[in-house]
Design an enzyme around this catalytic site. Structure first.
Site, PDB file in Angstrom:
ATOM      1  N   SER A  34      -4.691   4.323   6.316  1.00  0.00           N
ATOM      2  CA  SER A  34      -4.665   4.652   4.859  1.00  0.00           C
ATOM      3  C   SER A  34      -3.662   5.426   4.235  1.00  0.00           C
ATOM      4  CB  SER A  34      -6.277   4.673   4.095  1.00  0.00           C
ATOM      5  OG  SER A  34      -6.684   3.623   4.473  1.00  0.00           O
ATOM      6  N   ASN A  38      -2.623   3.627  -1.683  1.00  0.00           N
ATOM      7  CA  ASN A  38      -3.803   4.790  -2.110  1.00  0.00           C
ATOM      8  C   ASN A  38      -3.133   5.268  -2.686  1.00  0.00           C
ATOM      9  OD1 ASN A  38      -5.814   2.910  -1.351  1.00  0.00           O
ATOM     10  ND2 ASN A  38      -5.062   3.407   1.225  1.00  0.00           N
ATOM     11  N   GLU A  56       0.259  -3.962   3.260  1.00  0.00           N
ATOM     12  CA  GLU A  56       1.767  -3.045   2.538  1.00  0.00           C
ATOM     13  C   GLU A  56       2.199  -2.512   4.476  1.00  0.00           C
ATOM     14  OE1 GLU A  56      -0.552   0.251   1.454  1.00  0.00           O
ATOM     15  OE2 GLU A  56       1.023   0.889   0.481  1.00  0.00           O
ATOM     16  N   HIS A  84      -0.303  -2.113   6.903  1.00  0.00           N
ATOM     17  CA  HIS A  84      -1.912  -1.296   6.130  1.00  0.00           C
ATOM     18  C   HIS A  84      -2.365  -2.742   5.362  1.00  0.00           C
ATOM     19  CE1 HIS A  84      -3.446   0.633   2.489  1.00  0.00           C
ATOM     20  NE2 HIS A  84      -4.564   1.209   3.658  1.00  0.00           N
TER      21      HIS A  84
END
Ligand SMILES: NC(=O)c1ccc[n+]([C@@H]2O[C@H](COP(=O)([O-])OP(=O)(O)OC[C@H]3O[C@@H](n4cnc5c(N)ncnc54)[C@H](O)[C@@H]3O)[C@@H](O)[C@H]2O)c1
Length: 289
Positions: free
Chosen positions: A117, A188, A150, A138
């Site tokens: 992450s 994130n 991602e 991701h």
């Protein structure tokens, strides 16, 4: 690509195994103990059954998907994989150790992706014997439901690697978003500071767990409140991402809230341990503050 390895059979690893198997790929999943792997298989079966109930899958498709997944504790299982996706605990030392153990088992031309992450793809890639064939892939949680993947290239990632992994994401029916390799990438970088701020709001007594989550659901039209979402992600993962932002960007605005630290120290990690900002022991989640 036909054979995909998955390292880590937690909530993300089992979701990745699930979507790959449904898409017709053979999956080899490895975790640290047979217990974890057995629980993970049961979770995949439970999630596939939910898709059947929603009319998204037939029973025959579920049986075929389950038959494509083999799971165990031995990295030798990755010997014939075209790509191995690392989805273990969000801890750089753990991931480096895993990569070190992994590479001797791989085909020379196999690719490696990490579901991290927040950790530098460039740094993790440099810990392998094939930084050009290494990148970030991701997935979002829960993997079978969430549309986005991602994609993150390290500075060494080759274009052919990027294209192969993008092709896989498309085969899984996902939409991609490409991020550069900076701490926590896009999703994130934006989401976790909001969650951390929600924990500060609780810590400073501005609102209770329930008032904070209700405020953001009904006031900002978020499908889940930030504290509910933090429990869903895992508070250990949330804290690890905040540390990565704080250290990687050297900006005090990313300092992890001391209350988040305390919950993690207590082992209250959210849904996966049945307690976080809510208690999940009963029929319905009960706020703990
Ligand atoms: N939780 C989320 O919402 C989310 C979303 C996207 C990405 N991620 C990332 O996915 C990764 C996994 O997160 P998660 O939520 O599934 O965590 P989790 O705690 O549910 O699972 C992690 C798994 O890794 C296993 N593991 C630890 N060391 C291992 C080793 N040496 N070899 C094999 N397995 C090992 C653990 O036993 C555990 O089963 C992390 O990098 C996290 O940042 C999480």
């Amino acid at each position: 690509m036909q054979r995909i390895g998955v390292i880590g059979a937690g909530q993300m690893g089992n979701g990745i195994a699930h979507v790959c198997a449904v898409a017709g790929l053979d999956v080899r999943m490895v975790d640290v103990s047979d217990d974890v792997v057995t629980r993970s298989r049961a979770q995949i079966e439970h999630n596939l059954n939910r898709q059947i109930a929603r009319g998204k899958l037939t029973d025959a498709e579920m049986q075929a998907a389950l038959a494509r997944i083999s799971a165990g504790t031995d990295y030798a299982a990755f010997g014939d994989c075209d790509l191995v996706i690392e989805a273990a605990t969000e801890n750089e030392e753990v991931k480096r150790e895993i990569l070190k153990h992994l590479v001797p088992h791989l085909n020379a031309d196999a690719l490696i992706a990490t579901n991290t992450s927040s950790i530098s793809i460039t740094r993790l890639g440099a810990a392998t014997d094939r930084p050009g064939r290494f990148m970030g892939m991701h997935f979002m949680n829960p993997v079978p439901v969430m549309q986005l993947v991602e994609l993150i290239r390290g500075i060494q990632t080759e274009q052919a690697t990027f294209e192969a992994v993008r092709g896989l994401a498309q085969r899984l029916g996902k939409t991609i978003s490409v991020a550069e390799d900076f701490p926590a990438f896009i999703v994130n970088r934006i989401l976790l500071p909001m969650i951390n701020e929600a924990v500060y709001t609780l810590y400073e007594g501005v609102g209770s767990v329930e008032s904070i989550d209700t405020a953001m659901k009904l006031g900002a039209n978020h499908p889940m409140g930030p504290l509910e979402l933090a429990d869903f992600i895992g508070l250990d993962t949330c804290l690890a991402i905040m540390h990565m932002l704080y250290d990687g960007l050297a900006d005090s605005k990313y300092r992890p809230c001391p209350l988040l630290v305390k919950y993690v120290e207590a082992g209250w990690l959210g849904r996966k341990t049945d307690r976080g900002f809510y208690d999940y022991g009963g029929e319905v989640p009960v706020p703990t503050r």
